[in-house]
Design an enzyme around this catalytic site. Structure first.
Site, PDB file in Angstrom:
ATOM      1  N   THR A 162      -1.886   5.684   1.661  1.00 29.05           N
ATOM      2  CA  THR A 162      -3.080   4.835   1.653  1.00 29.05           C
ATOM      3  C   THR A 162      -3.257   4.144   3.002  1.00 29.05           C
ATOM      4  O   THR A 162      -2.332   3.531   3.532  1.00 29.05           O
ATOM      5  CB  THR A 162      -2.995   3.780   0.542  1.00 29.05           C
ATOM      6  OG1 THR A 162      -2.815   4.436  -0.719  1.00 29.05           O
ATOM      7  CG2 THR A 162      -4.260   2.949   0.477  1.00 29.05           C
ATOM      8  N   LEU A 193       0.868  -1.170   0.000  1.00 27.94           N
ATOM      9  CA  LEU A 193       0.000   0.000   0.000  1.00 27.94           C
ATOM     10  C   LEU A 193       0.906   1.221   0.000  1.00 27.94           C
ATOM     11  O   LEU A 193       1.947   1.230   0.656  1.00 27.94           O
ATOM     12  CB  LEU A 193      -0.895   0.039   1.245  1.00 27.94           C
ATOM     13  CG  LEU A 193      -1.989  -1.020   1.390  1.00 27.94           C
ATOM     14  CD1 LEU A 193      -2.737  -0.820   2.710  1.00 27.94           C
ATOM     15  CD2 LEU A 193      -2.957  -1.006   0.223  1.00 27.94           C
ATOM     16  N   ASP A 194       0.520   2.255  -0.749  1.00 27.89           N
ATOM     17  CA  ASP A 194       1.288   3.494  -0.738  1.00 27.89           C
ATOM     18  C   ASP A 194       1.350   4.068   0.672  1.00 27.89           C
ATOM     19  O   ASP A 194       0.488   3.783   1.518  1.00 27.89           O
ATOM     20  CB  ASP A 194       0.644   4.542  -1.656  1.00 27.89           C
ATOM     21  CG  ASP A 194       0.769   4.182  -3.127  1.00 27.89           C
ATOM     22  OD1 ASP A 194       1.612   3.342  -3.472  1.00 27.89           O
ATOM     23  OD2 ASP A 194       0.009   4.763  -3.931  1.00 27.89           O
ATOM     24  N   ARG A 195       2.341   4.900   0.902  1.00 22.99           N
ATOM     25  CA  ARG A 195       2.504   5.545   2.212  1.00 22.99           C
ATOM     26  C   ARG A 195       1.214   6.232   2.660  1.00 22.99           C
ATOM     27  O   ARG A 195       0.789   6.104   3.807  1.00 22.99           O
ATOM     28  CB  ARG A 195       3.635   6.573   2.127  1.00 22.99           C
ATOM     29  CG  ARG A 195       3.867   7.345   3.414  1.00 22.99           C
ATOM     30  CD  ARG A 195       5.016   8.316   3.270  1.00 22.99           C
ATOM     31  NE  ARG A 195       5.364   8.911   4.549  1.00 22.99           N
ATOM     32  CZ  ARG A 195       6.600   9.226   4.918  1.00 22.99           C
ATOM     33  NH1 ARG A 195       7.604   9.017   4.099  1.00 22.99           N
ATOM     34  NH2 ARG A 195       6.842   9.746   6.105  1.00 22.99           N
ATOM     35  N   ARG A 255      -5.106   5.485  -8.525  1.00 22.95           N
ATOM     36  CA  ARG A 255      -4.789   6.909  -8.689  1.00 22.95           C
ATOM     37  C   ARG A 255      -4.775   7.313 -10.168  1.00 22.95           C
ATOM     38  O   ARG A 255      -5.318   8.364 -10.537  1.00 22.95           O
ATOM     39  CB  ARG A 255      -3.457   7.218  -8.019  1.00 22.95           C
ATOM     40  CG  ARG A 255      -3.490   7.010  -6.522  1.00 22.95           C
ATOM     41  CD  ARG A 255      -2.114   6.971  -5.887  1.00 22.95           C
ATOM     42  NE  ARG A 255      -1.468   8.289  -5.928  1.00 22.95           N
ATOM     43  CZ  ARG A 255      -0.241   8.506  -5.479  1.00 22.95           C
ATOM     44  NH1 ARG A 255       0.476   7.510  -4.977  1.00 22.95           N
ATOM     45  NH2 ARG A 255       0.276   9.729  -5.529  1.00 22.95           N
TER      46      ARG A 255
END
Length: 217
Positions: A59, A55-57, A157
């Site tokens: 998210t 997961l992105d930072r 995104r």
């Protein structure tokens, strides 16, 4: 220190509600990452749990961790085989037309010394499919559910920007970064079937920064 809620736990798996702002890997500039918190997530086991996906930072939400190498291998194979149900909620910085649909846009990585790297929609990229539906609307903003058929980097995104016509609110890479302190994307549900065992099912409650916008669900 930020609490990391446990959403699911058994002998081979953990699902945590990853806080927004906590990266999985140690940042080059320093700071706390999930790596620094894995010891407290052993929960009595000897081995450190290992993230199965990313997961992105920014998210928040459901992140699956394996508690042993055999489980990590099986879980990773399930993600590769697209057997895992992944549902996200995101706030789109615009008024989305329609109520539901499917975005099928291949994604490719580009980079430059000046701007760094990002993902773009490109015919020669890797296949990426996202099913979406509108959950709630406010003037200039739309709360959208995204169900991922594939799991490409920055898929939601880019698909929001290119497929729905507007970036996620707060996104500094695909949008202007305004309107929120982070990119408003939340992994709300994860389901993974297991042979001979009950499926892993986890749901992460809507975070305060999305709930606080005033959407009526």
């Amino acid at each position: 220190m930020i609490e990391i809620p446990i959403l699911f736990e058994d002998g081979e798996a953990l699902v945590i509600d990853k806080p927004a702002g906590l990266p999985l890997d140690r940042p080059r500039a320093g700071g706390i990452s999930l790596e620094d918190r894995l010891d407290e997530l052993k929960l009595g086991f000897q081995r450190l749990p290992a993230p199965v996906h990313r997961l992105d930072r920014d998210t928040s939400g459901c992140l699956l961790l394996a508690r042993n190498p055999k489980a990590l291998k099986r879980f990773s194979a399930a993600f590769e085989a697209r057997q895992v149900e992944k549902v996200y909620w995101g706030v789109v910085a615009g008024e989305v037309e329609g109520t539901a649909g499917t975005i099928a846009l291949n994604l490719s990585k580009i980079s430059s010394a000046a701007a760094g790297w990002r993902m773009i929609a490109a015919k020669k990229g890797k296949p990426a499919v996202t099913h979406w539906r509108v959950l709630a609307r406010l003037p200039g903003r739309t709360l959208v559910e995204f169900r991922l058929e594939t799991g490409r980097t920055h898929q939601v995104r880019v698909h929001a920007l290119t497929g729905l016509g507007a970036p996620l609110l707060g996104d500094p890479v695909y949008g202007d970064g305004k309107g929120a302190a982070r990119t408003l994307l939340h992994a709300t549900r994860l389901v993974m079937p297991r042979e001979g065992k009950e499926a892993i099912v986890a749901e992460a409650p809507i975070p305060a920064d999305i709930a606080g916008l005033g959407f009526t669900l």
